[in-house]
Motif scaffolding. Structure first.
Motif, mmCIF file in Angstrom:
data_model
loop_
_atom_site.group_PDB
_atom_site.id
_atom_site.type_symbol
_atom_site.label_atom_id
_atom_site.label_comp_id
_atom_site.label_asym_id
_atom_site.label_seq_id
_atom_site.Cartn_x
_atom_site.Cartn_y
_atom_site.Cartn_z
ATOM 1 N N UNK A 1 0.835 -1.214 0.000
ATOM 2 C CA UNK A 1 0.000 0.000 0.000
ATOM 3 C C UNK A 1 0.866 1.259 0.000
ATOM 4 N N UNK A 2 0.309 2.319 -0.578
ATOM 5 C CA UNK A 2 1.067 3.575 -0.705
ATOM 6 C C UNK A 2 0.938 4.427 0.560
ATOM 7 N N UNK A 3 1.763 5.468 0.622
ATOM 8 C CA UNK A 3 1.677 6.435 1.721
ATOM 9 C C UNK A 3 0.264 7.025 1.785
ATOM 10 N N UNK A 4 -0.318 7.334 0.605
ATOM 11 C CA UNK A 4 -1.655 7.962 0.585
ATOM 12 C C UNK A 4 -2.692 7.022 1.216
ATOM 13 N N UNK A 5 -2.531 5.724 1.006
ATOM 14 C CA UNK A 5 -3.454 4.751 1.600
ATOM 15 C C UNK A 5 -3.399 4.850 3.131
ATOM 16 N N UNK A 6 -2.181 4.880 3.676
ATOM 17 C CA UNK A 6 -2.041 4.892 5.139
ATOM 18 C C UNK A 6 -2.459 6.249 5.704
ATOM 19 N N UNK A 7 -2.196 7.324 4.963
ATOM 20 C CA UNK A 7 -2.671 8.647 5.401
ATOM 21 C C UNK A 7 -4.197 8.643 5.517
ATOM 22 N N UNK A 8 -4.863 8.124 4.464
ATOM 23 C CA UNK A 8 -6.323 8.132 4.473
ATOM 24 C C UNK A 8 -6.870 7.240 5.594
ATOM 25 N N UNK A 9 -6.197 6.104 5.820
ATOM 26 C CA UNK A 9 -6.619 5.189 6.893
ATOM 27 C C UNK A 9 -6.515 5.878 8.246
ATOM 28 N N UNK A 10 -5.429 6.599 8.442
ATOM 29 C CA UNK A 10 -5.226 7.303 9.713
ATOM 30 C C UNK A 10 -6.303 8.366 9.916
ATOM 31 N N UNK A 11 -6.559 9.159 8.853
ATOM 32 C CA UNK A 11 -7.555 10.231 8.990
ATOM 33 C C UNK A 11 -8.938 9.641 9.259
ATOM 34 N N UNK A 12 -9.218 8.495 8.636
ATOM 35 C CA UNK A 12 -10.523 7.856 8.868
ATOM 36 C C UNK A 12 -10.603 7.343 10.301
ATOM 37 N N UNK A 13 -9.510 6.744 10.776
ATOM 38 C CA UNK A 13 -9.497 6.175 12.132
ATOM 39 C C UNK A 13 -9.732 7.257 13.182
ATOM 40 N N UNK A 14 -9.153 8.452 12.934
ATOM 41 C CA UNK A 14 -9.221 9.497 13.952
ATOM 42 C C UNK A 14 -10.315 10.531 13.661
ATOM 43 N N UNK A 15 -11.100 10.302 12.606
ATOM 44 C CA UNK A 15 -12.062 11.342 12.210
ATOM 45 C C UNK A 15 -13.110 11.607 13.286
ATOM 46 N N UNK A 16 -13.677 10.565 13.874
ATOM 47 C CA UNK A 16 -14.770 10.800 14.834
ATOM 48 C C UNK A 16 -14.309 11.668 16.009
ATOM 49 N N UNK A 17 -13.201 11.323 16.679
ATOM 50 C CA UNK A 17 -12.791 12.199 17.784
ATOM 51 C C UNK A 17 -12.126 13.489 17.332
ATOM 52 N N UNK A 18 -11.539 13.487 16.122
ATOM 53 C CA UNK A 18 -10.752 14.657 15.682
ATOM 54 C C UNK A 18 -11.082 15.068 14.246
ATOM 55 N N UNK A 19 -12.288 15.590 13.995
ATOM 56 C CA UNK A 19 -12.619 15.982 12.623
ATOM 57 C C UNK A 19 -11.729 17.114 12.099
ATOM 58 N N UNK A 20 -11.069 17.863 12.999
ATOM 59 C CA UNK A 20 -10.206 18.977 12.592
ATOM 60 C C UNK A 20 -8.767 18.550 12.305
ATOM 61 N N UNK A 21 -8.458 17.254 12.453
ATOM 62 C CA UNK A 21 -7.059 16.825 12.320
ATOM 63 C C UNK A 21 -6.513 17.072 10.917
ATOM 64 N N UNK A 22 -7.299 16.721 9.902
ATOM 65 C CA UNK A 22 -6.792 16.843 8.522
ATOM 66 C C UNK A 22 -6.401 18.293 8.221
ATOM 67 N N UNK A 23 -7.175 19.251 8.730
ATOM 68 C CA UNK A 23 -6.910 20.665 8.452
ATOM 69 C C UNK A 23 -5.711 21.213 9.224
ATOM 70 N N UNK A 24 -5.288 20.514 10.267
ATOM 71 C CA UNK A 24 -4.189 21.025 11.101
ATOM 72 C C UNK A 24 -2.881 20.258 10.893
ATOM 73 N N UNK A 25 -2.956 19.172 10.144
ATOM 74 C CA UNK A 25 -1.744 18.362 9.921
ATOM 75 C C UNK A 25 -0.893 19.023 8.845
ATOM 76 N N UNK A 26 0.412 19.199 9.124
ATOM 77 C CA UNK A 26 1.290 19.794 8.114
ATOM 78 C C UNK A 26 2.158 18.736 7.443
#
Ligand SMILES: Cc1cc2nc3c(=O)[nH]c(=O)nc-3n(C[C@H](O)[C@H](O)[C@H](O)COP(=O)(O)OP(=O)(O)OC[C@H]3O[C@@H](n4cnc5c(N)ncnc54)[C@H](O)[C@@H]3O)c2cc1C
Length: 478
Positions: free
Chosen positions: A390-415
């Motif tokens: 799997x690519x980096x983008x796959x794991x990035x998306x998996x991480x954002x999905x895993x943490x979306x419920x408690x942290x919907x603002x994470x994607x916008x704050x990750x650099x």
């Protein structure tokens, strides 16, 4: 051809502990060959956008008297001392004790304190928590459970637990509550890389019985049981200290391909990873601080115990993702940001939550930080292939999905998001492995033998104390 009195193959905790033991014995003529550009293995430090973070291991429980070698190391590092014969943390050591709040769980739409699901669980669940706590106490009374395991030989009781999976034992014992089982599965995946259907009942019980016990709600918390030491860069803080005095004896970027025991000594071939050039080393003795599956390939001929141990070993792949955030995440209902933050999901979900690299910071104003997210994939070999493909983008998306419920603002704050893939991160204590005679045989190489083996794999599972104690033993015996 290059020469040294002693060679160490592998620069993880075990290899570095062996190097320290040689130093303590006054043996300076040694070299450590490590394939990566930095030592530390699974306990390497990292950094994202200038902020330190772990690349793997992130904590060390305050060692008790079963691990005097680790106590001595911490003393050497200024973190401990002996007072009237008893070892304890020094004032400096206490600064590295994990601050409160230590753990929280995202459960039923909000954060609760601690990792055992408690919010609105029914009386049956609470009764099972109490009952399991008693079962752990009974196990502690039946036999000695200690870390490192080599300090307390397996008795018949441990052998019988090691013969079946934790899952089977839980079913036989009537521990069927889904929340209890979720928590136990989480603990197994967190420490062993695989769930309760893969690890032995010995491993499942050892997790609690060897250290802090199992605390049902209302009982004393883990914080009162000695606590854990942690640093922004995780256990990389310790491995960097271990590596510091080694200077040119540290040979990084060296891939060991052959270790041959000859009559007059040991011959070791390595490849310089930068140039691709082959190098030959000769030494009087060699400490093999490599995972068993690699040791069995490079040691020629591999002794029967090494072959048997490598054949029995099952490894869990892991994924570690470091996310740099430019500002703190929004608060959600419930417990505040803690050191360890876990999301409740179905049993076997793989994710283990994240730790906050700035947790030990004393700054009153929270700012940029790095969250280190862990995922363990169990023992099925297809998982390793999947992790690899799997690519980096796959794991990035998996991480954002895993943490979306408690942290919907994470994607916008990750650099920045960095991933670290470990194909064979750790040996899993599957039934029969920790008590396998081959592991004991590899630890019992007589003093002065040309090869000594040292790696956490020899304990059947992987934590700092196991790796360090094997390395220390080998360094003292070689
Ligand atoms: C993601 C993750 C998180 C963890 N978290 C914790 C934690 O918080 N606390 C804890 O106590 N434990 C933790 N662990 C367990 C950790 O594995 C041990 O604490 C410890 O670091 C193991 O050290 P080791 O020396 O036995 O093995 P390794 O770290 O496997 O070291 C082996 C070394 O050999 C090198 N090597 C391999 N092949 C060759 C070759 N051919 N030539 C030269 N060098 C070679 C490797 O690069 C590596 O540096 C974690 C493990 C992982 C994977």
């Amino acid at each position: 051809m290059r020469q040294a009195r002693v060679l160490i193959a592998g620069g993880g905790v075990a290899g570095l502990a062996a190097a320290r033991a040689l130093r303590l014995r006054g043996i300076d003529d040694f070299a450590l060959l490590e394939l990566e550009d930095h030592v530390g293995g699974n306990s390497r430090a990292g950094a994202v956008n200038g902020l330190a973070c772990p690349l793997g291991a992130h904590y060390l429980p305050v060692p008790d008297d079963a691990a005097p070698e680790v106590q001595d190391l911490l003393t050497e590092l200024g973190l401990g001392h002996r007072v009237t014969g008893r070892w304890r943390l020094s004032a400096q050591g206490e600064q590295h004790l994990c601050h409160s709040p230590q753990e929280r769980l995202y459960f039923r739409g909000q954060w609760q304190e601690g990792l055992l699901p408690v919010n609105d669980v029914g009386p049956q669940t609470l009764a099972q928590y109490q009952g399991f706590a008693q079962a752990v106490t009974q196990a502690q009374a039946q036999a000695a459970f200690a870390v490192p395991v080599s300090k307390r030989p397996f008795r018949q009781y441990q052998q019988s637990l090691d013969a079946i999976t934790f899952d089977v034992w839980l079913n036989q014992s009537g521990w069927t509550d889904p929340y209890l089982r979720w928590y136990l599965d989480y603990c197994c995946r967190d420490d062993y890389g695989a769930g309760l259907d893969a690890v032995s009942a010995w491993a499942g019980i050892h997790y609690f019985a060897s250290r802090h016990g199992f605390h049902a709600p209302g009982a004393a918390t883990m914080e009162r049981d000695g606590g854990v030491l942690t640093w922004p860069e995780g256990n990389g803080w310790i491995t960097q200290k271990l590596a510091a005095p080694m200077g040119p004896r540290l040979q990084t970027g060296r891939i060991v391909t052959r270790i041959d025991v000859l009559k007059a000594g040991v011959e070791v071939d390595a490849i310089d990873a930068d140039t691709g050039q082959a190098e030959r080393w000769v030494a009087e003795r060699c400490i093999v601080a490599l995972p068993l599956f690699i040791a069995a390939r490079v040691v020629r001929p591999a002794p029967p115990a090494l072959q048997a141990a490598a054949q029995a070993a099952r490894y869990a792949p892991w994924l570690v993702t470091n996310v740099h955030l430019r500002e703190p995440l929004d608060d959600r209902p419930g417990a505040p940001l803690s050191w360890d933050n876990v999301i409740h999901a179905g049993q076997g979900a793989g994710q283990l939550g994240y730790v906050n690299a700035m947790h030990q910071s004393l700054s009153p104003v929270p700012g940029a930080t790095v969250l280190t997210h862990y995922r363990a994939f169990g023992i099925h070999p297809a998982q390793r292939q999947w992790l690899y493909e799997q690519t980096w983008a796959h794991w990035r998306d998996g991480l954002l999905a895993d943490l979306h419920a408690p942290h919907p603002d994470l994607a916008g704050k990750a650099t920045r998001i960095d991933i670290m893939r470990y194909g064979h991160a750790m040996a899993v204590p599957v039934p029969g492995f920790a008590s396998h005679a081959a592991l004991a045989a590899l630890q019992a190489s007589p003093k002065g033998q040309r090869l000594q083996f040292a790696h956490s794999d020899l304990s059947g599972y992987s934590v700092f104390e196991e790796a360090f104690t094997h390395g220390h033993r080998a360094g003292m015996a070689v």
